[in-house]
Design a protein around this motif. Sequence first.
Motif, PDB file in Angstrom:
ATOM      1  N   LEU A   1       0.825  -1.205   0.000  1.00 49.44           N
ATOM      2  CA  LEU A   1       0.000   0.000   0.000  1.00 49.44           C
ATOM      3  C   LEU A   1       0.862   1.259   0.000  1.00 49.44           C
ATOM      4  O   LEU A   1       0.557   2.232  -0.696  1.00 49.44           O
ATOM      5  N   ASN A   2       1.938   1.248   0.780  1.00 46.04           N
ATOM      6  CA  ASN A   2       2.824   2.419   0.805  1.00 46.04           C
ATOM      7  C   ASN A   2       3.464   2.653  -0.557  1.00 46.04           C
ATOM      8  O   ASN A   2       3.660   3.802  -0.973  1.00 46.04           O
ATOM      9  N   THR A   3       3.792   1.573  -1.263  1.00 49.11           N
ATOM     10  CA  THR A   3       4.359   1.719  -2.602  1.00 49.11           C
ATOM     11  C   THR A   3       3.354   2.363  -3.544  1.00 49.11           C
ATOM     12  O   THR A   3       3.692   3.270  -4.319  1.00 49.11           O
ATOM     13  N   ILE A   4       2.116   1.917  -3.473  1.00 50.99           N
ATOM     14  CA  ILE A   4       1.055   2.482  -4.321  1.00 50.99           C
ATOM     15  C   ILE A   4       0.866   3.964  -4.020  1.00 50.99           C
ATOM     16  O   ILE A   4       0.776   4.800  -4.929  1.00 50.99           O
ATOM     17  N   ILE A   5       0.805   4.293  -2.730  1.00 49.90           N
ATOM     18  CA  ILE A   5       0.592   5.686  -2.307  1.00 49.90           C
ATOM     19  C   ILE A   5       1.751   6.573  -2.756  1.00 49.90           C
ATOM     20  O   ILE A   5       1.554   7.640  -3.340  1.00 49.90           O
ATOM     21  N   ASN A   6       2.976   6.130  -2.460  1.00 49.66           N
ATOM     22  CA  ASN A   6       4.148   6.960  -2.744  1.00 49.66           C
ATOM     23  C   ASN A   6       4.339   7.183  -4.244  1.00 49.66           C
ATOM     24  O   ASN A   6       4.687   8.288  -4.677  1.00 49.66           O
ATOM     25  N   GLU A   7       4.131   6.136  -5.030  1.00 50.09           N
ATOM     26  CA  GLU A   7       4.305   6.273  -6.474  1.00 50.09           C
ATOM     27  C   GLU A   7       3.264   7.215  -7.063  1.00 50.09           C
ATOM     28  O   GLU A   7       3.586   8.057  -7.914  1.00 50.09           O
ATOM     29  N   PHE A   8       2.030   7.094  -6.623  1.00 45.86           N
ATOM     30  CA  PHE A   8       0.989   7.964  -7.165  1.00 45.86           C
ATOM     31  C   PHE A   8       1.229   9.414  -6.751  1.00 45.86           C
ATOM     32  O   PHE A   8       1.070  10.325  -7.567  1.00 45.86           O
ATOM     33  N   ARG A   9       1.606   9.624  -5.502  1.00 46.29           N
ATOM     34  CA  ARG A   9       1.832  10.989  -5.030  1.00 46.29           C
ATOM     35  C   ARG A   9       2.954  11.662  -5.824  1.00 46.29           C
ATOM     36  O   ARG A   9       2.825  12.808  -6.253  1.00 46.29           O
TER      37      ARG A   9
END
Length: 568
Positions: A514-522
């Motif tokens: 989830l952190n990977t998804i969040i960080n990449e999108f941000r």
Amino acid sequence: MQKRFNVILSAVLSGSLAMSLAGCSGGASESGAKGSEASGLPAPGDFSKKLELKLSGSFTRGKIEDGNWVQKKLEEKYNIKIANIKVDTWNKDQVQLMVASGDMPDTFSFTAGTLSAQEYYDNGLTRTIPKDMLKKYAPRYSKMLDDNPPGWEMNLAPGKKEEYLTLSGYQGHAKSLIWAPTLRLDWLEKLGIKPPGDIKPIGTSGGLERIYFTDKAYTVEETENILKAFTFNDPDGNGKNDTYGMLPFNNAFTSWGSTLLGAYGAASGYNLEEKGELTAAEISDKYKRFLKMMAKWNKEGLIDPEWTTIDVNKSWEKYKLGKIGYYPAQPAYVGLDDWTKGRAPANILEKDPGAKLLVTAPEIGPNGQQGEGAFTPVNQLGDAFYISKKVTDEQLVRILQIFDYINFDDESRWTLYGDVGTHSTWQGTPEKSALKVKPEYPENEGSMGFYAYNFRTYDEKRASYLTSEATMKLKRDFFGREDVLKKLEIKPYKYDLLNQTKAADLNKKYSGQLNTIINEFRLKAIAGQIDIDKEWDKYVQNYLNNGGKEILAELEKAPKVADLLNKK
């Protein structure tokens, strides 16, 4: 976010080894139950029988010397013989080896924790601590729990009545807003931009006379105009177009984005109620609006374009070059506490004698919202102090009295700083400023033994020994005021403080992806690499499909933070 006690089960304990440790757990509950019913234990203060104890704490780094100064004083005071731990409990590999061997200290609080409280207990490594023993032998700790509801309901051993898996610490050093917008005041003055309220210097010398503070705030719209002026109006007067409004960095988002996201009513890492439903901050409409604002600022050139390739440490170095006008700061950064030396934004004062800073309250958003994520999601309790399975009730009685004294009685500050005047000195006004161990003595462990046996817990008084007068003034005048915290701290809507759901297990399982998804999108959203509106629904669905939906469903079962805070 408050540190969680649940961490990934170490591979060292996997397979047959974990099973062999678990095989010892059948009797793990017995010592706690016996303690709850025990009779014939010594009265508080009765240290007539000498005991041997293998002690460790939150700051154990493997540098302790046998026969150290603190050790001798504790041994004399409590009639004990201390066996010191020569392991760096901040080193994950060393901790894993100790846990795998099963040879645990009688007390421990591993910074590089390998197991959750429940896993330590289930694997037969720790015992429970009965409430009646806490009340009798640790009255100061008990009062701390009384004063911080629902303290007595935290860390309870499942299936047991009034027995605890761990002891908790009080995080008084974090009872404050953590981040504040900080701007180049000398640039504001050159550009003719007025502060949002009356300002005054934090101190009178040492650089503090050039750091100003106001408890008022700019709006997000006013902040945007300031960033434009910082970028395009040559605030440093060198005739070049070489300055930028702000400098984020590609890690530690809760540092640089906390107050700006708070202006939209959200806090990273927490959940919130939106349109009558529970949702994660990072998939909320509030967060989307924040991203669109940041993408707009980036497109307009207000953000240093190198932000995507640098981390927070590199950002400090870059800020010191004097080309950035806005940077978030902790009160301690602008209070010039010793441990913050070299960090932005105060590091600009060392390089540029004409530089001045202005610290303001968090920005006010489009709907009048203002604030930032609270350091702790519910109360001020956090961290875990464990008692080994091998500890008898007789030993526990002595341990609890030592624990209660060295961690919750201010008289015991000698365990941290020695004799004030001999081993340490005040950095400012006595009793109102930070204490500093003299350079001829080791600050931690070594021949003096400072911090060797202490837990990570700080009431407001003890926290002040780590804090400069200027920082204490900032906290007293604004950042730590009760009315300010009540108004501006953003806490999660729901939180499983009492371990009543499986949310912690699900977080362990899914947090990485989830952190990977969040960080990449941000990063892509702010950098303008994607169209936020077009990609938003896909991003939200990706988040939900990778564990987010399960976590939110489980959190629905958790109590509201407002209800937890109202528990008595």
